[in-house]
Design an enzyme around this catalytic site. Structure first.
Site, PDB file in Angstrom:
ATOM      1  N   GLU A   1      -3.031  -3.869  16.644  1.00  7.95           N
ATOM      2  CA  GLU A   1      -2.384  -2.824  17.450  1.00  7.95           C
ATOM      3  C   GLU A   1      -2.767  -3.127  18.890  1.00  7.95           C
ATOM      4  O   GLU A   1      -3.922  -2.977  19.270  1.00  7.95           O
ATOM      5  CB  GLU A   1      -2.921  -1.434  17.064  1.00  7.95           C
ATOM      6  CG  GLU A   1      -2.737  -1.068  15.605  1.00  7.95           C
ATOM      7  CD  GLU A   1      -1.303  -0.799  15.234  1.00  7.95           C
ATOM      8  OE1 GLU A   1      -0.463  -0.658  16.142  1.00  7.95           O
ATOM      9  OE2 GLU A   1      -0.998  -0.758  14.033  1.00  7.95           O
TER      10      GLU A   1
ATOM     11  N   CYS B   1      -2.348   4.243  24.122  1.00  8.81           N
ATOM     12  CA  CYS B   1      -1.507   3.088  23.818  1.00  8.81           C
ATOM     13  C   CYS B   1      -0.040   3.489  23.721  1.00  8.81           C
ATOM     14  O   CYS B   1       0.850   2.679  23.926  1.00  8.81           O
ATOM     15  CB  CYS B   1      -1.965   2.452  22.518  1.00  8.81           C
ATOM     16  SG  CYS B   1      -2.097   3.642  21.188  1.00  8.81           S
TER      17      CYS B   1
END
Ligand code: NAP
Length: 518
Positions: free
Chosen positions: A256, A295
């Site tokens: 990720e 994020c």
């Protein structure tokens, strides 16, 4: 000075070697030391494989879910203490800290409940049985089994609780023991969480270990059945994927990484409408919540050219209301960045954008923070940049500025043109679009879907109940293609697949039914 020990092979061990100093990012006051050397990481991985793995695999899904539910309850019970720690150590306002901790507890609780519904079995059916012989007696059944290794969870600095919980919940329910390594700079919260869970004896021995400080030779000891689940920058992800041990053993890796998430305003939406207000609220929240260190935060804002000035003015008004300063103060809405290195990176990113765009709000982020002496802390104010030519503005699409920064660009209102601009980010975690026009949505979503892990559809009907695109929900996939790392986490039961092995069972249909159930 507090020394953050690691919890390895059933014991707290402080390590040795040079100390990393963890500081309060608002005041720069030292809070703790972490030492990463002198730790037996090969022994810790073996302990997980030999003790934690068998203990977890002996339990059924529902029992493993009950473990997650217990971890969630322990977070709730220590919520105020953990919030205070997150405020002091991560630059979080109280709201930011709650976002991380409540997100962690909710994710663990969600997987506790989901695992309860999976029942007491130890294999999970994948699809229906199929006839593979002359008669139905000889059948095949795909099933998921726990991987007989250890899940190594390496996390970024921005979500020391939630980032861990997302991975931990899936690994435990799947039946894999965990060794977690939080980012050193904000490890205080993760350390306290693990301490609380260990003190309360909530997990079997070897089911969860903690490494504080640098990773050292951890990756050198991974084996084929292990899983390396990483969240962080693309650079670190690249080096881990190419690590000789990972390559030689075929270790499963999930990444990720960076993402320049886009928000697109469709031409049918007036800013004064519910959809328009939702769009403005989502952009302003994503820019400033956790000081933009999410994020999933919106980095690129695409609006019809005719609305560009109106949008920039409206966002500027919202950003003007954001007080920046010591997040321990009640009147502060945005704290500092988490580390000095982050502040340097963000300022460099703003300079890069400033060379290619014009100012919309906040110029280059210089700010006088409330409640700290001048020159102290890692503060950058909200910055909105503007371009009329987003297609030609490489800086807008190529560099993730991991702070309270976004760029607004004009487009012609065409859904295909908007999706093409979204695609210039080279793969994202989430794109959001704001429209009440189904035809426009249909054309945008089909083009944008292949570039994004999640698409958030903002509209008037959901405006009042939406948490915004920046919240990763346990029910929905988190992860995206390309630049975002091509990983996948969460998504309900889909999130277990990373930590499980699919096996095709072939034999007597009644045996298969007894083993796997329906
Ligand atoms: P980072 O520097 O890549 O660090 C991430 C983690 O990797 C930290 O725990 C770090 O430990 C560890 N690490 C660094 N080098 C390593 C190595 N050689 N071997 C093993 N572990 C190593 O990233 P960051 O600055 O913490 O995080 C910011 C980035 O994370 C941003 O780019 C953001 O987009 C991304 N992010 C993505 C997501 C997502 O879900 N896609 C979520 C959050 C953040 P130390 O702290 O000890 O160096």
């Amino acid at each position: 000075m507090k020394i953050l020990a690691s919890h390895l092979a059933g014991a707290w061990t402080p390590g040795d070697g040079p100390a990393a100093v963890l500081v309060n990012p608002a005041t720069e006051e030292p809070l703790a030391h972490a030492h990463g050397r002198g730790l037996d990481l090969a022994g810790a991985l073996a302990y997980a494989r030999d003790r934690g793995g068998p203990a977890l695999r002996a339990l059924g899904f529902a029992e493993r879910g009950a473990l997650c539910a217990g971890l969630a309850r322990a977070i709730h019970a220590a919520r105020e203490e953990l919030i205070a720690l997150a405020v002091a150590s991560g630059g979080n306002t109280r709201g930011d800290a709650k976002f991380d901790l409540d997100g962690a507890a909710a994710t663990l609780a969600h997987y506790g409940e989901l695992a309860g519904k999976l029942g007491g079995g130890r294999l999970l059916a994948d699809g229906e049985p199929v006839q593979v012989g002359r008669t139905a007696r000889l059948a095949g059944q795909h099933a998921w089994a726990p991987r007989p290794g250890v899940a190594v969870l390496i996390n970024a600095f921005n979500f020391p609780a939630w980032g861990l919980a997302e991975k931990l919940a899936c690994a435990l329910v799947a039946g894999m023991p965990v060794l977690c390594k939080p980012a050193t700079a904000t490890a205080l919260v993760t350390h306290r969480l693990v301490e609380l869970w260990v003190e309360a004896g909530l997990l079997p021995a070897g089911a969860l270990q903690l490494l504080v400080g640098p990773a050292g030779d951890l990756v050198d000891h991974l084996r084929g059945p292990d899983v390396l689940a990483f969240t962080g920058s693309s650079d670190t992800a690249r080096s881990l994927r190419a690590h000789p041990r990972v390559v030689a053993e075929g270790v499963r890796v999930n990444v990720e990484a960076d993402s320049l998430n886009a928000a697109v305003l469709a031409p049918d939406v007036e800013l004064g409408s519910e959809s328009g207000q939702l769009f403005l609220a989502d952009v302003a929240r994503d820019m400033t919540q956790k000081t933009g260190q999410k994020c999933t935060a919106i980095r690129r804002v695409l609006v019809p050219a005719a609305r560009l000035d109106e949008v920039v003015a409206a966002l500027g008004e919202r950003l003007a209301a954001i007080t920046v300063g010591d997040p321990a103060r009640d009147d502060v809405r945005m704290g500092p960045l988490a580390t000095a290195a982050q502040a340097r990176d963000v300022r460099a990113g703003i300079d890069r954008l400033a060379a290619a765009t014009r100012p919309g709000w906040g110029d280059t982020g210089a700010v006088t923070p409330l409640g700290v002496p001048a020159g102290t802390g890692f503060f950058v104010g909200p910055v909105l940049r503007v371009t009329d030519e987003p297609r030609a503005c490489a800086a807008m699409h190529a560099h993730e500025v991991f702070g309270p920064v976004a760029t607004v660009g004009a487009y012609d209102g065409d859904p295909h043109a908007a999706a093409a601009l979204v695609a210039l980010g080279q793969g994202g975690l989430v794109a959001s679009c704001y429209s009440d026009d189904r035809d426009w949505l249909g054309r945008f979503v089909v083009d944008a879907a292949g570039w994004n892990g999640r698409i958030y559809l903002g509209s008037e009907k959901i405006a009042a109940m939406s948490p915004g695109p920046g919240t990763a929900l346990p029910q929905l996939q988190h992860g995206g293609p390309g630049r975002a790392g091509d990983g996948a986490e969460l998504g309900g039961a889909r999130g277990l697949a990373l930590y499980m092995q699919r096996v095709a069972l072939q034999g007597d249909a009644s045996h298969l039914k007894a083993l796997v159930g329906g």
